[in-house]
Design a protein around this motif. Structure first.
Motif, PDB file in Angstrom:
ATOM      1  N   GLY A 179       8.846   6.419  -6.733  1.00 54.17           N
ATOM      2  CA  GLY A 179       8.685   6.345  -8.178  1.00 54.17           C
ATOM      3  C   GLY A 179       8.011   7.592  -8.729  1.00 54.17           C
ATOM      4  O   GLY A 179       7.614   8.479  -7.982  1.00 54.17           O
ATOM      5  N   PRO A 180       7.860   7.644 -10.017  1.00 55.06           N
ATOM      6  CA  PRO A 180       7.283   8.847 -10.640  1.00 55.06           C
ATOM      7  C   PRO A 180       5.778   8.985 -10.414  1.00 55.06           C
ATOM      8  O   PRO A 180       5.199  10.006 -10.739  1.00 55.06           O
ATOM      9  CB  PRO A 180       7.601   8.660 -12.118  1.00 55.06           C
ATOM     10  CG  PRO A 180       7.776   7.193 -12.291  1.00 55.06           C
ATOM     11  CD  PRO A 180       8.324   6.678 -10.984  1.00 55.06           C
ATOM     12  N   LEU A 181       5.120   7.979  -9.832  1.00 50.10           N
ATOM     13  CA  LEU A 181       3.676   8.032  -9.641  1.00 50.10           C
ATOM     14  C   LEU A 181       3.251   8.772  -8.382  1.00 50.10           C
ATOM     15  O   LEU A 181       2.067   9.029  -8.192  1.00 50.10           O
ATOM     16  CB  LEU A 181       3.089   6.617  -9.630  1.00 50.10           C
ATOM     17  CG  LEU A 181       3.308   5.827 -10.920  1.00 50.10           C
ATOM     18  CD1 LEU A 181       2.735   4.433 -10.784  1.00 50.10           C
ATOM     19  CD2 LEU A 181       2.690   6.547 -12.101  1.00 50.10           C
ATOM     20  N   GLY A 182       4.184   9.091  -7.508  1.00 53.33           N
ATOM     21  CA  GLY A 182       3.828   9.909  -6.350  1.00 53.33           C
ATOM     22  C   GLY A 182       3.817   9.170  -5.028  1.00 53.33           C
ATOM     23  O   GLY A 182       4.450   8.143  -4.869  1.00 53.33           O
ATOM     24  N   PHE A 183       3.031   9.708  -4.090  1.00 53.43           N
ATOM     25  CA  PHE A 183       3.125   9.299  -2.701  1.00 53.43           C
ATOM     26  C   PHE A 183       1.971   8.447  -2.190  1.00 53.43           C
ATOM     27  O   PHE A 183       1.884   8.193  -1.004  1.00 53.43           O
ATOM     28  CB  PHE A 183       3.240  10.551  -1.819  1.00 53.43           C
ATOM     29  CG  PHE A 183       4.503  11.306  -2.090  1.00 53.43           C
ATOM     30  CD1 PHE A 183       5.701  10.848  -1.601  1.00 53.43           C
ATOM     31  CD2 PHE A 183       4.476  12.452  -2.861  1.00 53.43           C
ATOM     32  CE1 PHE A 183       6.876  11.532  -1.861  1.00 53.43           C
ATOM     33  CE2 PHE A 183       5.647  13.138  -3.123  1.00 53.43           C
ATOM     34  CZ  PHE A 183       6.856  12.676  -2.628  1.00 53.43           C
ATOM     35  N   GLU A 184       1.068   8.008  -3.054  1.00 54.85           N
ATOM     36  CA  GLU A 184      -0.048   7.187  -2.575  1.00 54.85           C
ATOM     37  C   GLU A 184       0.456   5.907  -1.917  1.00 54.85           C
ATOM     38  O   GLU A 184      -0.067   5.482  -0.888  1.00 54.85           O
ATOM     39  CB  GLU A 184      -0.992   6.856  -3.724  1.00 54.85           C
ATOM     40  CG  GLU A 184      -1.763   8.058  -4.223  1.00 54.85           C
ATOM     41  CD  GLU A 184      -2.692   7.718  -5.355  1.00 54.85           C
ATOM     42  OE1 GLU A 184      -2.999   6.529  -5.561  1.00 54.85           O
ATOM     43  OE2 GLU A 184      -3.126   8.659  -6.036  1.00 54.85           O
ATOM     44  N   GLY A 185       1.477   5.292  -2.484  1.00 50.06           N
ATOM     45  CA  GLY A 185       2.047   4.076  -1.898  1.00 50.06           C
ATOM     46  C   GLY A 185       2.709   4.344  -0.564  1.00 50.06           C
ATOM     47  O   GLY A 185       2.656   3.512   0.339  1.00 50.06           O
ATOM     48  N   MET A 186       3.338   5.518  -0.437  1.00 52.55           N
ATOM     49  CA  MET A 186       3.971   5.863   0.830  1.00 52.55           C
ATOM     50  C   MET A 186       2.909   6.020   1.920  1.00 52.55           C
ATOM     51  O   MET A 186       3.094   5.546   3.038  1.00 52.55           O
ATOM     52  CB  MET A 186       4.799   7.148   0.720  1.00 52.55           C
ATOM     53  CG  MET A 186       5.544   7.485   2.000  1.00 52.55           C
ATOM     54  SD  MET A 186       6.402   9.077   2.000  1.00 52.55           S
ATOM     55  CE  MET A 186       7.696   8.819   0.808  1.00 52.55           C
ATOM     56  N   GLN A 187       1.808   6.656   1.592  1.00 53.28           N
ATOM     57  CA  GLN A 187       0.735   6.820   2.566  1.00 53.28           C
ATOM     58  C   GLN A 187       0.164   5.461   2.969  1.00 53.28           C
ATOM     59  O   GLN A 187      -0.126   5.237   4.138  1.00 53.28           O
ATOM     60  CB  GLN A 187      -0.383   7.711   2.007  1.00 53.28           C
ATOM     61  CG  GLN A 187      -1.459   8.018   3.035  1.00 53.28           C
ATOM     62  CD  GLN A 187      -0.931   8.770   4.242  1.00 53.28           C
ATOM     63  OE1 GLN A 187      -0.316   9.817   4.083  1.00 53.28           O
ATOM     64  NE2 GLN A 187      -1.139   8.239   5.425  1.00 53.28           N
ATOM     65  N   ALA A 188       0.048   4.548   2.020  1.00 51.07           N
ATOM     66  CA  ALA A 188      -0.434   3.202   2.324  1.00 51.07           C
ATOM     67  C   ALA A 188       0.536   2.489   3.276  1.00 51.07           C
ATOM     68  O   ALA A 188       0.106   1.811   4.215  1.00 51.07           O
ATOM     69  CB  ALA A 188      -0.615   2.400   1.047  1.00 51.07           C
ATOM     70  N   LEU A 189       1.837   2.658   3.046  1.00 55.24           N
ATOM     71  CA  LEU A 189       2.835   2.056   3.926  1.00 55.24           C
ATOM     72  C   LEU A 189       2.751   2.646   5.331  1.00 55.24           C
ATOM     73  O   LEU A 189       2.806   1.925   6.328  1.00 55.24           O
ATOM     74  CB  LEU A 189       4.240   2.261   3.356  1.00 55.24           C
ATOM     75  CG  LEU A 189       5.399   1.749   4.212  1.00 55.24           C
ATOM     76  CD1 LEU A 189       5.312   0.240   4.403  1.00 55.24           C
ATOM     77  CD2 LEU A 189       6.725   2.136   3.588  1.00 55.24           C
ATOM     78  N   ILE A 190       2.601   3.957   5.428  1.00 57.42           N
ATOM     79  CA  ILE A 190       2.476   4.620   6.731  1.00 57.42           C
ATOM     80  C   ILE A 190       1.240   4.092   7.462  1.00 57.42           C
ATOM     81  O   ILE A 190       1.299   3.782   8.660  1.00 57.42           O
ATOM     82  CB  ILE A 190       2.419   6.152   6.559  1.00 57.42           C
ATOM     83  CG1 ILE A 190       3.776   6.667   6.066  1.00 57.42           C
ATOM     84  CG2 ILE A 190       2.014   6.835   7.858  1.00 57.42           C
ATOM     85  CD1 ILE A 190       3.765   8.104   5.590  1.00 57.42           C
ATOM     86  N   ASN A 191       0.120   3.954   6.743  1.00 58.50           N
ATOM     87  CA  ASN A 191      -1.102   3.437   7.353  1.00 58.50           C
ATOM     88  C   ASN A 191      -0.939   1.987   7.809  1.00 58.50           C
ATOM     89  O   ASN A 191      -1.422   1.607   8.876  1.00 58.50           O
ATOM     90  CB  ASN A 191      -2.274   3.543   6.373  1.00 58.50           C
ATOM     91  CG  ASN A 191      -2.669   4.970   6.101  1.00 58.50           C
ATOM     92  OD1 ASN A 191      -2.324   5.883   6.836  1.00 58.50           O
ATOM     93  ND2 ASN A 191      -3.382   5.172   5.008  1.00 58.50           N
ATOM     94  N   GLU A 192      -0.241   1.185   7.007  1.00 64.60           N
ATOM     95  CA  GLU A 192       0.002  -0.215   7.353  1.00 64.60           C
ATOM     96  C   GLU A 192       0.824  -0.313   8.636  1.00 64.60           C
ATOM     97  O   GLU A 192       0.511  -1.111   9.526  1.00 64.60           O
ATOM     98  CB  GLU A 192       0.737  -0.896   6.199  1.00 64.60           C
ATOM     99  CG  GLU A 192       1.122  -2.325   6.453  1.00 64.60           C
ATOM    100  CD  GLU A 192       1.934  -2.913   5.305  1.00 64.60           C
ATOM    101  OE1 GLU A 192       2.861  -3.680   5.588  1.00 64.60           O
ATOM    102  OE2 GLU A 192       1.630  -2.580   4.135  1.00 64.60           O
ATOM    103  N   LYS A 193       1.872   0.486   8.728  1.00 62.36           N
ATOM    104  CA  LYS A 193       2.719   0.447   9.928  1.00 62.36           C
ATOM    105  C   LYS A 193       1.974   0.997  11.146  1.00 62.36           C
ATOM    106  O   LYS A 193       2.163   0.516  12.260  1.00 62.36           O
ATOM    107  CB  LYS A 193       4.025   1.214   9.696  1.00 62.36           C
ATOM    108  CG  LYS A 193       4.908   0.564   8.662  1.00 62.36           C
ATOM    109  CD  LYS A 193       5.181  -0.887   9.025  1.00 62.36           C
ATOM    110  CE  LYS A 193       5.803  -1.668   7.909  1.00 62.36           C
ATOM    111  NZ  LYS A 193       5.841  -3.106   8.190  1.00 62.36           N
TER     112      LYS A 193
END
Length: 56
Positions: A11-25
């Motif tokens: 989304g337009p808000l950036g990569f904070e959610g992606m980093q959270a997903l990487i940390n979760e996995k």
């Protein structure tokens, strides 16, 4: 070695959610293997399960 392939929309808000997903996995025992950009906000993340035979 099992692999996990996940689509991700940053989304337009950036990569904070992606980093959270990487940390979760990572907490589940998966290591990020590759990230593929499909479009501006669309990504595919490929994880691999940690090799458990090394501890045997």
């Amino acid at each position: 070695m099992p692999y996990l392939v996940l689509p991700y929309d940053s989304g337009p808000l950036g990569f904070e959610g992606m980093q959270a997903l990487i940390n979760e996995k990572a907490a589940e025992g998966y290591a990020l293997l590759q990230v593929i950009e499909r479009s501006t906000y669309q990504w595919v993340l490929i994880f691999r399960k940690a090799d458990e035979q090394a501890s045997a």
